[in-house]
Scaffold this motif. Structure first.
Motif, PDB file in Angstrom:
ATOM      1  N   CYS A 194      43.041  47.905  33.330  1.00 15.12           N
ATOM      2  CA  CYS A 194      42.918  46.477  33.657  1.00 15.12           C
ATOM      3  C   CYS A 194      41.748  45.891  32.869  1.00 15.12           C
ATOM      4  O   CYS A 194      41.919  44.984  32.070  1.00 15.12           O
ATOM      5  CB  CYS A 194      42.754  46.219  35.149  1.00 15.12           C
ATOM      6  SG  CYS A 194      42.620  44.448  35.517  1.00 15.12           S
ATOM      7  N   SER A 214      38.630  42.582  40.777  1.00 16.78           N
ATOM      8  CA  SER A 214      39.632  42.000  41.688  1.00 16.78           C
ATOM      9  C   SER A 214      39.838  42.853  42.936  1.00 16.78           C
ATOM     10  O   SER A 214      40.214  42.324  43.979  1.00 16.78           O
ATOM     11  CB  SER A 214      40.971  41.747  40.994  1.00 16.78           C
ATOM     12  OG  SER A 214      40.990  42.182  39.702  1.00 16.78           O
ATOM     13  N   HIS A 260      43.870  49.351  40.824  1.00 14.30           N
ATOM     14  CA  HIS A 260      44.947  49.030  39.872  1.00 14.30           C
ATOM     15  C   HIS A 260      44.569  49.459  38.464  1.00 14.30           C
ATOM     16  O   HIS A 260      44.913  48.806  37.495  1.00 14.30           O
ATOM     17  CB  HIS A 260      45.281  47.537  39.961  1.00 14.30           C
ATOM     18  CG  HIS A 260      44.099  46.647  39.721  1.00 14.30           C
ATOM     19  ND1 HIS A 260      43.195  46.326  40.697  1.00 14.30           N
ATOM     20  CD2 HIS A 260      43.650  46.047  38.601  1.00 14.30           C
ATOM     21  CE1 HIS A 260      42.257  45.547  40.187  1.00 14.30           C
ATOM     22  NE2 HIS A 260      42.506  45.376  38.909  1.00 14.30           N
ATOM     23  N   CYS A 268      37.866  47.673  39.927  1.00 15.71           N
ATOM     24  CA  CYS A 268      37.824  46.443  39.138  1.00 15.71           C
ATOM     25  C   CYS A 268      37.331  45.309  40.037  1.00 15.71           C
ATOM     26  O   CYS A 268      37.439  45.392  41.261  1.00 15.71           O
ATOM     27  CB  CYS A 268      39.224  46.167  38.609  1.00 15.71           C
ATOM     28  SG  CYS A 268      39.333  44.691  37.591  1.00 15.71           S
TER      29      CYS A 268
HETATM   30 ZN   LIG Z   1      41.555  44.329  37.447  1.00 13.77          ZN
END
Ligand SMILES: [Zn+2]
Ligand SMILES: [Zn+2]
Length: 365
Positions: free
Chosen positions: A173, A50, A72, A48
């Protein structure tokens, strides 16, 4: 059963070369075992934005005192269940863990199944735990770029039978981040017409989910290059902002904004909203927004935000995925190629999500 003696091993960022091919495989200490925990053998983990932000230093320099084992969007098989686990999860189940791994568990929001707005969130990576022995030990969470994950069962969601587990991973996510506001603002019901700004990782889910929820969907991008993909994803209309919005004024009830430039000018999008419409941001824009007051007052319009989604919301999203047979557009990489996958991600290569596959644990490339 108490703590296992499994050997935890994961890909860690150790310096500023992490996303340039410098991730290092190393053993690590999982959080201290708690009887509310489960242990999961990781089969798939999405990459992702992030992950890349925290590993590359774009959210501040990589802190070598933290584990920096990111990831995540985890899908794996439960291998151990604590004696106090009160969810129905059992050994052998397939579960997903998203960006959030814990919360206070007792505030009004947690008790109402809205843990994503709790004031004390533990994120799945590089985030301190708030409870018991993990808090006492000052433990910092470790994510899914690893062979095993250990954490509170409450934040692991059972994956319904029959789903492609690799396709599910990035929904945990990327998917839930857009599913949650679509649900909150009533896509397909109160919001019959939904616009999606940015046709990338998050945006492709916003188009797929909004369409599946029965909304008319308008894809909104800078140029025309995403038009073909947007149509394939199910978008009914397409706006290239570079060509202007003429003919599209007053056309959508809800806009999900998935882009995250350093500075975002929301004004050009406001005329797209119908009265009572909401522009909801889910991408983190670094600099403060500047929103002319009149663009809100006229038409009772709102600019809002939304943060991931609770375990219960993830469960509802996965049910929609089952009911409407939704599949992510993913490219799969072996975990052993993480030093190729992260640079390719940074270059903007995903169409639209990357998933790391742990073939040694039974994941399928
Ligand atoms: Zn994420
Ligand atoms: Zn709470």
């Amino acid at each position: 059963m108490s703590s296992s003696d499994r050997n935890f091993e994961g890909w860690a960022g150790v310096d500023d070369r992490a996303t340039k091919g410098g991730m290092v495989l190393k053993q690590f200490q999982p959080k201290p075992w708690d009887d509310n925990d489960i242990e999961v053998k990781v089969l798939y983990c999405g990459i992702c934005g992030s992950d890349v932000h925290s590993l590359s230093g774009s959210w501040g320099p990589l802190d070598p005192s933290k584990p920096n084992i990111c990831g995540h969007e985890i899908v794996g098989q439960v291998v151990q269940v604590g004696t106090k686990v009160d969810t129905s999860v059992k050994v052998g189940d397939y579960v997903g863990i998203g960006a959030q791994s814990d919360s206070c568990r007792q505030c009004e929001w947690c008790l109402n199944g809205e843990e994503e707005v709790c004031a004390s969130i533990t994120w799945t990576m590089n985030s301190p735990f708030q409870h018991g022995n993990a808090k006492a030990a000052g433990f910092i969470s470790c994510g899914g770029f690893a062979n095993y994950w250990r954490g509170p069962a409450q934040f692991a969601v059972k994956v319904p039978d029959g789903l492609d587990l690799g396709s599910v991973a990035p929904m945990l996510c990327g998917g839930i981040t857009v599913y949650s506001p679509l649900e909150q603002y009533g896509a397909g019901t109160r919001a019959k017409r939904v616009g999606v700004i940015g046709i990338g990782g998050l945006g492709h889910y916003a188009v797929l989910f909004a369409k599946a929820m029965g909304a008319e969907v308008t894809a909104i991008s800078r140029g025309t290059d995403k038009m073909e993909d947007a149509k394939k994803l199910g978008a009914d209309k397409y706006i290239a902002m570079s060509e202007g919005i003429k003919g599209h004024e007053n056309s959508v009830d809800l806009i999900i904004c998935t882009i995250n430039p350093d500075t975002l000018d929301v004004l050009p999008y406001m005329p797209l909203l119908r009265p009572h419409g909401t522009l909801c941001l889910v991408g983190i824009v670094r600099n403060p927004l500047s929103v002319p007051c009149f663009s809100l007052i006229s038409g009772n319009r709102r600019v809002a935000g939304s943060n991931v989604g609770s375990p219960a919301a993830i469960g509802r999203m996965l049910q929609l995925v089952v009911d409407k047979k939704i599949e992510s557009w993913v490219q799969r990489w072996s975990f052993n190629d993480i030093n190729k996958a992260l640079p390719a991600f940074e270059e903007g290569k995903p169409r639209f999500r990357f998933v790391m596959v742990n073939t040694e644990n039974g994941g399928k490339l």
